[in-house]
Design a protein around this motif. Sequence first.
Motif, PDB file in Angstrom:
ATOM      1  N   ILE A 276       0.830  -1.213   0.000  1.00  0.00           N
ATOM      2  CA  ILE A 276       0.000   0.000   0.000  1.00  0.00           C
ATOM      3  C   ILE A 276       0.860   1.256   0.000  1.00  0.00           C
ATOM      4  N   VAL A 277       1.999   1.208   0.696  1.00  0.00           N
ATOM      5  CA  VAL A 277       2.914   2.356   0.671  1.00  0.00           C
ATOM      6  C   VAL A 277       3.506   2.531  -0.728  1.00  0.00           C
ATOM      7  N   THR A 278       3.862   1.425  -1.369  1.00  0.00           N
ATOM      8  CA  THR A 278       4.409   1.490  -2.723  1.00  0.00           C
ATOM      9  C   THR A 278       3.377   2.036  -3.691  1.00  0.00           C
ATOM     10  N   LEU A 279       2.122   1.622  -3.540  1.00  0.00           N
ATOM     11  CA  LEU A 279       1.041   2.147  -4.385  1.00  0.00           C
ATOM     12  C   LEU A 279       0.939   3.664  -4.249  1.00  0.00           C
ATOM     13  N   TYR A 417      -8.534   3.944   3.054  1.00  0.00           N
ATOM     14  CA  TYR A 417      -8.263   5.350   2.734  1.00  0.00           C
ATOM     15  C   TYR A 417      -6.994   5.483   1.883  1.00  0.00           C
ATOM     16  N   LEU A 418      -5.966   4.699   2.241  1.00  0.00           N
ATOM     17  CA  LEU A 418      -4.737   4.725   1.455  1.00  0.00           C
ATOM     18  C   LEU A 418      -4.970   4.163   0.053  1.00  0.00           C
ATOM     19  N   ALA A 419      -5.849   3.176  -0.048  1.00  0.00           N
ATOM     20  CA  ALA A 419      -6.177   2.617  -1.359  1.00  0.00           C
ATOM     21  C   ALA A 419      -6.811   3.679  -2.252  1.00  0.00           C
ATOM     22  N   VAL A 420      -7.716   4.461  -1.692  1.00  0.00           N
ATOM     23  CA  VAL A 420      -8.352   5.534  -2.466  1.00  0.00           C
ATOM     24  C   VAL A 420      -7.335   6.620  -2.807  1.00  0.00           C
ATOM     25  N   PHE A 421      -6.488   6.978  -1.840  1.00  0.00           N
ATOM     26  CA  PHE A 421      -5.473   8.012  -2.075  1.00  0.00           C
ATOM     27  C   PHE A 421      -4.565   7.606  -3.240  1.00  0.00           C
ATOM     28  N   GLY A 422      -4.028   6.376  -3.200  1.00  0.00           N
ATOM     29  CA  GLY A 422      -3.153   5.922  -4.279  1.00  0.00           C
ATOM     30  C   GLY A 422      -3.873   5.851  -5.600  1.00  0.00           C
ATOM     31  N   SER A 423      -5.159   5.462  -5.590  1.00  0.00           N
ATOM     32  CA  SER A 423      -5.921   5.346  -6.834  1.00  0.00           C
ATOM     33  C   SER A 423      -6.247   6.716  -7.418  1.00  0.00           C
ATOM     34  N   ILE A 424      -6.419   7.712  -6.565  1.00  0.00           N
ATOM     35  CA  ILE A 424      -6.655   9.067  -7.076  1.00  0.00           C
ATOM     36  C   ILE A 424      -5.460   9.537  -7.897  1.00  0.00           C
ATOM     37  N   PHE A 425      -4.266   9.340  -7.374  1.00  0.00           N
ATOM     38  CA  PHE A 425      -3.080   9.758  -8.124  1.00  0.00           C
ATOM     39  C   PHE A 425      -2.841   8.852  -9.334  1.00  0.00           C
ATOM     40  N   PRO A 510     -17.479  -0.143  -2.809  1.00  0.00           N
ATOM     41  CA  PRO A 510     -16.382  -0.106  -3.799  1.00  0.00           C
ATOM     42  C   PRO A 510     -16.678   0.800  -4.988  1.00  0.00           C
ATOM     43  N   PHE A 511     -17.932   0.799  -5.469  1.00  0.00           N
ATOM     44  CA  PHE A 511     -18.269   1.662  -6.601  1.00  0.00           C
ATOM     45  C   PHE A 511     -18.234   3.135  -6.190  1.00  0.00           C
ATOM     46  N   ILE A 512     -18.682   3.421  -4.983  1.00  0.00           N
ATOM     47  CA  ILE A 512     -18.610   4.800  -4.476  1.00  0.00           C
ATOM     48  C   ILE A 512     -17.155   5.247  -4.370  1.00  0.00           C
ATOM     49  N   MET A 513     -16.282   4.341  -3.933  1.00  0.00           N
ATOM     50  CA  MET A 513     -14.847   4.656  -3.879  1.00  0.00           C
ATOM     51  C   MET A 513     -14.319   4.957  -5.275  1.00  0.00           C
ATOM     52  N   SER A 514     -14.782   4.192  -6.278  1.00  0.00           N
ATOM     53  CA  SER A 514     -14.352   4.440  -7.662  1.00  0.00           C
ATOM     54  C   SER A 514     -14.822   5.803  -8.144  1.00  0.00           C
ATOM     55  N   LEU A 515     -16.044   6.161  -7.815  1.00  0.00           N
ATOM     56  CA  LEU A 515     -16.549   7.480  -8.203  1.00  0.00           C
ATOM     57  C   LEU A 515     -15.753   8.585  -7.519  1.00  0.00           C
ATOM     58  N   ALA A 516     -15.408   8.375  -6.240  1.00  0.00           N
ATOM     59  CA  ALA A 516     -14.600   9.365  -5.523  1.00  0.00           C
ATOM     60  C   ALA A 516     -13.247   9.545  -6.191  1.00  0.00           C
ATOM     61  N   VAL A 517     -12.669   8.441  -6.657  1.00  0.00           N
ATOM     62  CA  VAL A 517     -11.385   8.514  -7.364  1.00  0.00           C
ATOM     63  C   VAL A 517     -11.511   9.364  -8.617  1.00  0.00           C
ATOM     64  N   VAL A 518     -12.593   9.159  -9.381  1.00  0.00           N
ATOM     65  CA  VAL A 518     -12.786   9.909 -10.623  1.00  0.00           C
ATOM     66  C   VAL A 518     -13.001  11.394 -10.334  1.00  0.00           C
ATOM     67  N   VAL A 519     -13.826  11.697  -9.332  1.00  0.00           N
ATOM     68  CA  VAL A 519     -14.135  13.091  -9.017  1.00  0.00           C
ATOM     69  C   VAL A 519     -12.905  13.830  -8.522  1.00  0.00           C
ATOM     70  N   PHE A 520     -12.287  13.305  -7.465  1.00  0.00           N
ATOM     71  CA  PHE A 520     -11.120  13.987  -6.908  1.00  0.00           C
ATOM     72  C   PHE A 520      -9.928  13.916  -7.863  1.00  0.00           C
ATOM     73  N   GLY A 521      -9.816  12.829  -8.622  1.00  0.00           N
ATOM     74  CA  GLY A 521      -8.740  12.726  -9.599  1.00  0.00           C
ATOM     75  C   GLY A 521      -8.867  13.752 -10.694  1.00  0.00           C
ATOM     76  N   THR A 522     -10.111  13.990 -11.130  1.00  0.00           N
ATOM     77  CA  THR A 522     -10.342  15.011 -12.163  1.00  0.00           C
ATOM     78  C   THR A 522      -9.974  16.398 -11.648  1.00  0.00           C
ATOM     79  N   ILE A 523     -10.357  16.682 -10.421  1.00  0.00           N
ATOM     80  CA  ILE A 523     -10.023  17.992  -9.830  1.00  0.00           C
ATOM     81  C   ILE A 523      -8.513  18.179  -9.758  1.00  0.00           C
ATOM     82  N   LEU A 524      -7.819  17.173  -9.278  1.00  0.00           N
ATOM     83  CA  LEU A 524      -6.360  17.278  -9.164  1.00  0.00           C
ATOM     84  C   LEU A 524      -5.698  17.339 -10.531  1.00  0.00           C
TER      85      LEU A 524
END
Length: 778
Positions: A276-279, A417-425, A510-524
């Motif tokens: 997870i740290v490597t991700l 939370y770390l999984a979502v953080f790494g997936s956003i980037f 899990p799907f909500i986490m995926s949507l969060a990744v797309v939303v916050f990823g798009t903003i970043l």
Amino acid sequence: MLVAVLLPFIIAIFIPFLSKWKDKLHPGFFVTIVPAVIFIYFARFLGSGFEPVVQEYSWVPSLDMNMVFHLDGLSLLFVLLISGIGALVAFYSIFYLHKSEQLGHFYVYFLIFMGSMLGVVLSDNIFALYSFWEFTSLSSFLLIGFWNYKKESRYGALKSMLITVFGGLSLLGALIFMSVLTNTTSIQGMIDQQQLILNSEYFPLILGLLLLGAFTKSAQFPFHIWLPDAMEAPTPVSAYLHSATMVKAGLYLVARYSPMLSANEWFFIIVSSAGIVTLCWGSYMAVRQTDLKGILAFSTISQLGMIMAMLGFGTEAALFGAVFHILNHATFKGSLFMIAGIVDHEAGTRDIRKLGGLMTYMPMTATLAVLASFSMAGVPLPFLNGFYSKEMFFEASLHLESAGTDISGFLQSAIPYLAVFGSIFTFVYSMYFFFGTFRGKPQLDELPKKPHEAPWGMLISPIILVAGVIIIGVFPNLFNGSFIAHAADAVNGASLKPKDIYFWHGFIPPFIMSLAVVVFGTILALSRKIWQPVYRVVPGVLSMNKVYDGAVDRIESYSATITKGYMNGSLGRYMRLILAAIIIITFAFMAVTGGFTIDTSNVAQITAPEILVALTMVIAAIGTVLTNNRIAAILILGVVGYGLSMLFVLYRAPDLALTQLIVETVTVALFLLVFYHLPKLKKKDEPMSTKALNLIISIGFGAMMTMVAISSHSSKFFDPISQYFIDNSYKLGGGDNIVNVILVDFRGLDTLFEIVVLGLAAMAIFALIRLRKSKGEE
């Protein structure tokens, strides 16, 4: 399976001859056939009724070292990736590498690496696995440093080899520990005796050493630093080694031993934390890069971290997702590396700051890039395979309580939370790769050449891989029961519950986490230029590369200092160091193993003639040292040799006596023949300390040889082989003289090679004489 593993090595022998005709036909066409044939051979094992296959070939049976190949679902997955993507990369390289390159070297290294990877994933014998494991490090070193005229290539090749070989030696230690504990060299045999290893007091050391080997190979933090520098390799190498094969060897190792090690809570803690740290770190650092292959390098690190984390979770859902993502990652990442190579090839640069707007000039490449990069980002679209395994990752991170281990509550709650953080980037760098390269305003004045679409030959391989992305996305269950499920079963150590793969599960976490990744990823992604200065703070000036460079520099500096301390050009000092080391090590080993054993119950009687001859030899040996006359020294030295011949006669060994007489006569004659050229015999004015040290070492070495001779006769760790020669010399060798039969028949090859060595030495001496004579004539 043996033929499949050896085929790349065999074909590699003929590549240098085929490369001579590279002007007429590119050798890559011949090389492409090899992995294609291997892929077709193993593809026949696909199917819902697949059962593991084991083939054993005798290698060194006395040491329980046999070539055992074990094909189960996990090894089948990797074999098909190695051979399938290997064929695509070999075909891609035909159009990427110009005929002026050293194609013979490249394809030899390529095939050696391919055969080594096949050996790693198919070997059930730990020593065979380790041998192939190190061959992958060596061949990857040659491939990464293929353009050896570039300093960066040499640096990256050396860095990758030092780190991965260090991990390989750690792996060897773990394998030896497990082999000793279980009394087997079979991986499956070790897994069957897992309780012996899990309950051993050495288990923490075994786990640490094995994971160290896996982490260094699969570029897990903090050993990830070699992978970005390995991008100096040609793009076909990056697409093959660093997306589908070498970097996944560590994942394979963890997956292979997962049925045994996952029962321990520390396996979960270490592997999940590292993954997870490597991700997170890899995805975060990928956005900082400006080189296309640099972005893909850190993206590979992050994706490997995600797979490693799922293997660490150990749940059925996590293991299934890990295996599925290994397949998915190979398809979209392999194609993206090839796309980066196409951009570099057709636009003249990989610097994303100079790129942009290439969709207009390279529409086909851009289409492939958008599909592959969106799949890597995990965008929730039903025709992209990356989303399926990314959602499995999120699901597994939410159900760690079923891992069955006593883990800390903090780690269990932090991982989602770390999984979502790494997936956003991950989403951010995927968008950065595509939009920064193919969208925006073209900067033609910044490019070395005007971009244009790549030839079809270069596009075929990425098209096939992107087609795999879509086909797996549209028909995921087509590969499930016949392929993925078998691999997951092998990792789990038992059959998993049947699991269907489908796109829509409802608005579940899990799907909500995926949507969060797309939303916050798009903003970043849209505000990347605003927040990018954060890299000046984290990591700022800190870098694991500085740690590596500092460690290497210090080692080189200390090594140079130590070397200069004893390498002063004095042959006497060198001999003293060598002999002193031999004395200390030998005596220490004898002390530990009980080698100081003296048994005189089975020795011949010593009579007056033997004592007289021995005293004569001792006096002659001392006289050789004390004499100041060269002729006298030569003759007295001959007395020692002839005295030994007399002892052979007295102990009824006429063959040895004759051999010793001949050798001694020839030696004395040679000394006399070169008498004129010998240096003048004169004593050196050495300090008393040096003379005392020489005396101590001389006496010590003589005592050591005496004790070795006595101990070897007195200590019988094995049954003597002499009786075998006595019983079989006449029957098998057809001779009455046992010594002659041993030399000619039983040790015929040894004798042959001894003669070859003597012949080579004679030829060398003859060549030196002729060389000196020719120089004298000039």
